[in-house]
Structure formats: C-alpha cells, structure tokens
Scaffold this motif. Structure first.
Motif, PDB file in Angstrom:
ATOM      1  N   GLU A 183       0.826  -1.202   0.000  1.00 15.45           N
ATOM      2  CA  GLU A 183       0.000   0.000   0.000  1.00 15.45           C
ATOM      3  C   GLU A 183       0.865   1.259   0.000  1.00 15.45           C
ATOM      4  N   TYR A 184       1.963   1.222   0.732  1.00 14.69           N
ATOM      5  CA  TYR A 184       2.848   2.381   0.801  1.00 14.69           C
ATOM      6  C   TYR A 184       3.418   2.725  -0.570  1.00 14.69           C
ATOM      7  N   PHE A 185       3.944   1.734  -1.263  1.00 16.64           N
ATOM      8  CA  PHE A 185       4.583   1.987  -2.555  1.00 16.64           C
ATOM      9  C   PHE A 185       3.577   2.148  -3.699  1.00 16.64           C
ATOM     10  N   SER A 186       2.318   1.801  -3.468  1.00 18.15           N
ATOM     11  CA  SER A 186       1.318   1.896  -4.535  1.00 18.15           C
ATOM     12  C   SER A 186       1.048   3.335  -4.954  1.00 18.15           C
ATOM     13  N   LYS A 187       1.324   4.299  -4.072  1.00 15.75           N
ATOM     14  CA  LYS A 187       1.069   5.701  -4.398  1.00 15.75           C
ATOM     15  C   LYS A 187       2.320   6.415  -4.931  1.00 15.75           C
ATOM     16  N   HIS A 188       3.393   5.662  -5.142  1.00 16.14           N
ATOM     17  CA  HIS A 188       4.639   6.249  -5.621  1.00 16.14           C
ATOM     18  C   HIS A 188       4.669   6.325  -7.139  1.00 16.14           C
ATOM     19  N   PRO A 189       5.372   7.303  -7.698  1.00 11.36           N
ATOM     20  CA  PRO A 189       5.472   7.434  -9.156  1.00 11.36           C
ATOM     21  C   PRO A 189       6.490   6.451  -9.734  1.00 11.36           C
ATOM     22  N   PRO A 190       6.436   6.194 -11.045  1.00  9.07           N
ATOM     23  CA  PRO A 190       7.432   5.306 -11.679  1.00  9.07           C
ATOM     24  C   PRO A 190       8.852   5.860 -11.562  1.00  9.07           C
ATOM     25  N   VAL A 191       8.978   7.186 -11.671  1.00  9.79           N
ATOM     26  CA  VAL A 191      10.272   7.852 -11.555  1.00  9.79           C
ATOM     27  C   VAL A 191      10.141   8.963 -10.514  1.00  9.79           C
ATOM     28  N   TYR A 192      11.066   8.971  -9.556  1.00 12.60           N
ATOM     29  CA  TYR A 192      10.995   9.943  -8.472  1.00 12.60           C
ATOM     30  C   TYR A 192      11.699  11.245  -8.837  1.00 12.60           C
ATOM     31  N   GLN A 193      11.121  12.350  -8.437  1.00 16.96           N
ATOM     32  CA  GLN A 193      11.778  13.634  -8.591  1.00 16.96           C
ATOM     33  C   GLN A 193      12.859  13.769  -7.515  1.00 16.96           C
ATOM     34  N   GLY A 194      14.028  14.242  -7.923  1.00 18.47           N
ATOM     35  CA  GLY A 194      15.085  14.489  -6.951  1.00 18.47           C
ATOM     36  C   GLY A 194      15.852  13.252  -6.506  1.00 18.47           C
ATOM     37  N   GLY A 195      15.639  12.119  -7.190  1.00 17.02           N
ATOM     38  CA  GLY A 195      16.408  10.916  -6.865  1.00 17.02           C
ATOM     39  C   GLY A 195      16.061  10.270  -5.543  1.00 17.02           C
ATOM     40  N   TRP A 196      14.768  10.265  -5.178  1.00 13.38           N
ATOM     41  CA  TRP A 196      14.338   9.683  -3.904  1.00 13.38           C
ATOM     42  C   TRP A 196      14.752   8.226  -3.785  1.00 13.38           C
ATOM     43  N   GLN A 197      15.183   7.852  -2.561  1.00 11.97           N
ATOM     44  CA  GLN A 197      15.477   6.458  -2.225  1.00 11.97           C
ATOM     45  C   GLN A 197      14.802   6.121  -0.910  1.00 11.97           C
ATOM     46  N   ASN A 198      14.694   4.849  -0.636  1.00  5.87           N
ATOM     47  CA  ASN A 198      14.052   4.377   0.594  1.00  5.87           C
ATOM     48  C   ASN A 198      15.011   4.546   1.776  1.00  5.87           C
ATOM     49  N   LEU A 199      15.306   5.813   2.096  1.00  2.62           N
ATOM     50  CA  LEU A 199      16.283   6.134   3.140  1.00  2.62           C
ATOM     51  C   LEU A 199      15.869   7.392   3.890  1.00  2.62           C
ATOM     52  N   ALA A 200      16.393   7.549   5.082  1.00  3.94           N
ATOM     53  CA  ALA A 200      16.278   8.807   5.830  1.00  3.94           C
ATOM     54  C   ALA A 200      17.471   8.896   6.773  1.00  3.94           C
ATOM     55  N   ARG A 201      17.901  10.119   7.050  1.00  2.00           N
ATOM     56  CA  ARG A 201      19.042  10.299   7.943  1.00  2.00           C
ATOM     57  C   ARG A 201      18.740   9.709   9.320  1.00  2.00           C
ATOM     58  N   ALA A 202      19.734   8.998   9.863  1.00  2.00           N
ATOM     59  CA  ALA A 202      19.559   8.354  11.171  1.00  2.00           C
ATOM     60  C   ALA A 202      19.373   9.368  12.284  1.00  2.00           C
ATOM     61  N   SER A 203      19.800  10.613  12.070  1.00  2.00           N
ATOM     62  CA  SER A 203      19.676  11.650  13.108  1.00  2.00           C
ATOM     63  C   SER A 203      18.239  11.884  13.516  1.00  2.00           C
ATOM     64  N   LEU A 204      17.292  11.483  12.676  1.00  4.99           N
ATOM     65  CA  LEU A 204      15.882  11.614  13.029  1.00  4.99           C
ATOM     66  C   LEU A 204      15.565  10.843  14.311  1.00  4.99           C
ATOM     67  N   VAL A 205      16.158   9.675  14.477  1.00  2.00           N
ATOM     68  CA  VAL A 205      15.942   8.879  15.697  1.00  2.00           C
ATOM     69  C   VAL A 205      16.379   9.668  16.926  1.00  2.00           C
ATOM     70  N   TRP A 206      17.548  10.284  16.823  1.00  2.00           N
ATOM     71  CA  TRP A 206      18.092  11.046  17.950  1.00  2.00           C
ATOM     72  C   TRP A 206      17.243  12.280  18.244  1.00  2.00           C
ATOM     73  N   GLU A 207      16.813  12.969  17.202  1.00  2.00           N
ATOM     74  CA  GLU A 207      15.988  14.166  17.397  1.00  2.00           C
ATOM     75  C   GLU A 207      14.662  13.826  18.069  1.00  2.00           C
ATOM     76  N   LEU A 208      14.033  12.746  17.631  1.00  2.00           N
ATOM     77  CA  LEU A 208      12.775  12.338  18.243  1.00  2.00           C
ATOM     78  C   LEU A 208      12.972  11.920  19.693  1.00  2.00           C
ATOM     79  N   PHE A 209      14.098  11.265  19.974  1.00  2.00           N
ATOM     80  CA  PHE A 209      14.386  10.800  21.330  1.00  2.00           C
ATOM     81  C   PHE A 209      14.669  11.972  22.273  1.00  2.00           C
ATOM     82  N   ILE A 210      15.461  12.921  21.816  1.00  2.00           N
ATOM     83  CA  ILE A 210      15.868  14.045  22.659  1.00  2.00           C
ATOM     84  C   ILE A 210      14.731  15.046  22.875  1.00  2.00           C
TER      85      ILE A 210
END
Length: 350
Positions: free
Chosen positions: A174-201
């Motif tokens: 369901e998550y990927f069903s709304k994604h386009p065939p080609v992503y703008q800006g070179g999107w990848q299935n990633l996010a900076r790990a610092s998000l974990v720290w920011e949410l925790f702090i």
C-alpha cells in the motif's frame, strides 16, 4: 479562492500522491500550494533525505509566509487553511498553534505523541535493535555537527529491522502503490539516522499544541493504523477546542487511493468550504453565479502564479543539472521554485 499548503509525510515528497489531493481541492474552488521540504523532491539541499521535525516546521512557516506575501494579489490569503498527513499531520498542528489567522486545519492520520510512537517502535524492533538505531542516530547527529558524511537508515522495512516504518507485506504494498514510476530528486528508501536522535531528545509531540489551537480542526483517523496510534487521535479530538473526527476502518496507507480516498477527500473539501465561507456564498441567493465568477477570476490569477513558479523551477532544475545540487540559502528563497499552486484550471495538466 482560499489557499493552503500541502506537504508530504515522513521521508516522502509531493510526487507520491499529493497531486490527487491538490486536484480534488482545486475542483472544490480551493487553491492548493504543494511543496517539498528541503533535501527532498523538487527542493534543493544537501544531504538528501534529511527528515527532521524542527526543519520541517521551519519549512512550513516559510511556506505560509510565502503564500501570504507572494500570492496575496492572486488568492484570498485572509482565509488560509493547513492540510497535513502522517508526519505532516502533526506539523500542521504545531504551525496552527503559533501562526495567527489560520482559518481551519485538517490533520490526517497524524503523528501526535513521541512516547506512544516509541512504544510501538520498540515493540516491533526489539530493545537491542532500538538501542542500535538510537546509537546510529546519535552518531549521525555528530556527523551533522562536524560536517561529515551522513548515516542513513531504511525508511520502510519489515518488523525487527532498523527501518523507521516497519510494515507487513500488505502495508508495504500500500505504501509503494502511491509512488510514481520515476521519483523527482532521486528519492530512495532512506532517511538520515539523526531523526531517531531528534525524536528521542526532543520528544516531538504535536498533541501538546492542540489545546491552544483556536480554529476548527478535522482529525482523520484510520482505525487499523499501526504507525500513528488511533487512540492518540481520539485523545486529540477531545483536547481540541473545536475538533471533529472523521474515521474509517482501514490501515495508515489505505486511505490514499481508491474509494476510501474519494470518500474522505470529498468530506475534507466540504469541511474547508464550510470553514472558509465558500459553501455559504454558493448557497446564498445569486451566490452561486457570483461564486463561479469569482472562482474563474481567481483561477486565472492562480494559474498565472503557477506558471511563473513552474518557469522559475525549470531554470533552477537546469542549473542544478549543469552544476550539481547545492544547499539552499533559505527555504523561503526556494519556495518560489518548488511550490505549485494548483487550481481547477490546472487539472487537465495532471
């Protein structure tokens, strides 16, 4: 025609189904300003895939200011509404709490409480994996401070992994069903790990802002949501001064398409029209013809604004292709090139 910004959720961008919402709102006589956060999609910024609540809320404030200052001669900015889904469903509450003059808010399947989200994450990931992701988040925070190369974690993955969103096979589909065939800006299935720290702090919990919001809020809930606990949405409705609930029996990502989407977005359009006075104007004697005339004029102006933004955006993209993507000076300066003002007149271009 009343405008409102539309951003994406955690690690997502505007080409992942937000055009469908913008088209539906435009058909209802509402101007939708669609934008990407810094480091995502059509926006510049390095390193890419930098998801951060604090940075996102800054971008939200910049988007609101841009709409008010730049588009005031083309759309009615005195009736500005906010719409956000998932992670952005929490951001709109933070922005509405601190921004005077917001007319109404729709918060769809929102992230509301850091502690509740953390409990779900630990239950799925396990203590060992949770501690590992927290360590990687701290290390990426240090990398950011020192200007070193970022550390990334998967955005979506199976239960027990280090992914931010741990989904089963159905939810992943369901998550990927709304994604386009080609992503703008070179999107990848990633996010900076610092998000974990920011949410925790910082324990990012937009639900704390709800009691201080004075405008009407529509909360949209998915009863089978495993990412953003539905009980927190029910709690937020009770805390809101002028809250209302729109709930459906589905998972977090099911409501972005199909009949569920059509049903929910129709009710959201109706909510915004009622809160902005468009529904009343159309219902008044002679109001329908007047409203149609005003909408046509507003659509023409808004379409011109969208064309100007698209032209500027094309120039920036060509420059970036020639010289490589560079970090933006400020989000405010980028918005003129990455924002799309969508009106009913633009829908045939989708």
């Amino acid at each position: 025609m009343c405008p409102f910004p539309i951003p994406a959720g955690m690690g997502a961008q505007k080409d992942m189904g937000l055009d469908h919402y913008a088209a539906a709102f435009a058909a209802g006589g509402l101007a939708a300003f669609v934008f990407d956060y810094r480091c995502f999609g059509g926006s510049d910024g390095e390193p890419r895939h930098w998801a951060s609540p604090s940075r996102h809320v800054e971008d939200w404030h910049a988007a609101v200011q841009h709409v008010k200052s730049t588009l005031a001669d083309r759309v009615n900015t005195s009736r500005l509404c906010l719409w956000g889904t998932s992670f952005a469903g929490g951001h709109v509450l933070m922005v509405a709490c601190t921004t005077p003059g917001i007319t109404a808010v729709i918060s769809q399947v929102p992230h509301l409480d850091a502690r509740a989200a953390t409990k779900i994450s630990i239950r799925k990931r396990g203590i060992a994996r949770s501690l590992q992701s927290l360590f990687l988040g701290f290390m990426d925070h240090i990398c950011s401070t020192l200007g070193l190369s970022p550390i990334y974690l998967p955005l979506v993955g199976p239960a027990g992994s280090l992914a931010f969103m741990q989904l089963n096979e159905f939810e992943t589909k369901e998550y990927f069903s709304k994604h386009p065939p080609v992503y703008q800006g070179g999107w990848q299935n990633l996010a900076r790990a610092s998000l974990v720290w920011e949410l925790f702090i910082h324990k990012y919990s937009p639900i704390k802002a709800v009691p201080d919001i004075t405008c009407p809020i529509m909360f949209v809930a998915a009863t089978e949501d495993v990412l953003c606990p539905v009980d927190q949405v029910y709690k937020a409705v009770k805390l809101a001064k002028r809250g209302q609930l729109l709930s459906r029996e589905c998972t977090h990502f099911e409501l972005y398409r199909g009949k569920l989407f059509e049903d929910l977005v129709a009710k959201q359009v109706e909510f915004f029209r009622q809160q902005t006075g468009l529904a009343a104007a159309a219902a008044a004697p002679g109001g329908k013809a007047g409203a149609q005339q005003n909408n046509r004029a507003a659509e023409a102006d808004a379409a011109a604004a969208g064309a100007e933004a698209a032209q500027d955006k094309s120039v920036v993209q060509k420059t970036a292709a020639a010289s490589g993507i560079k970090a933006p000076a400020t989000m405010q300066e980028q918005l003129a090139t990455v924002g799309d003002l969508l009106t009913a007149k633009d829908q045939d271009k989708l």
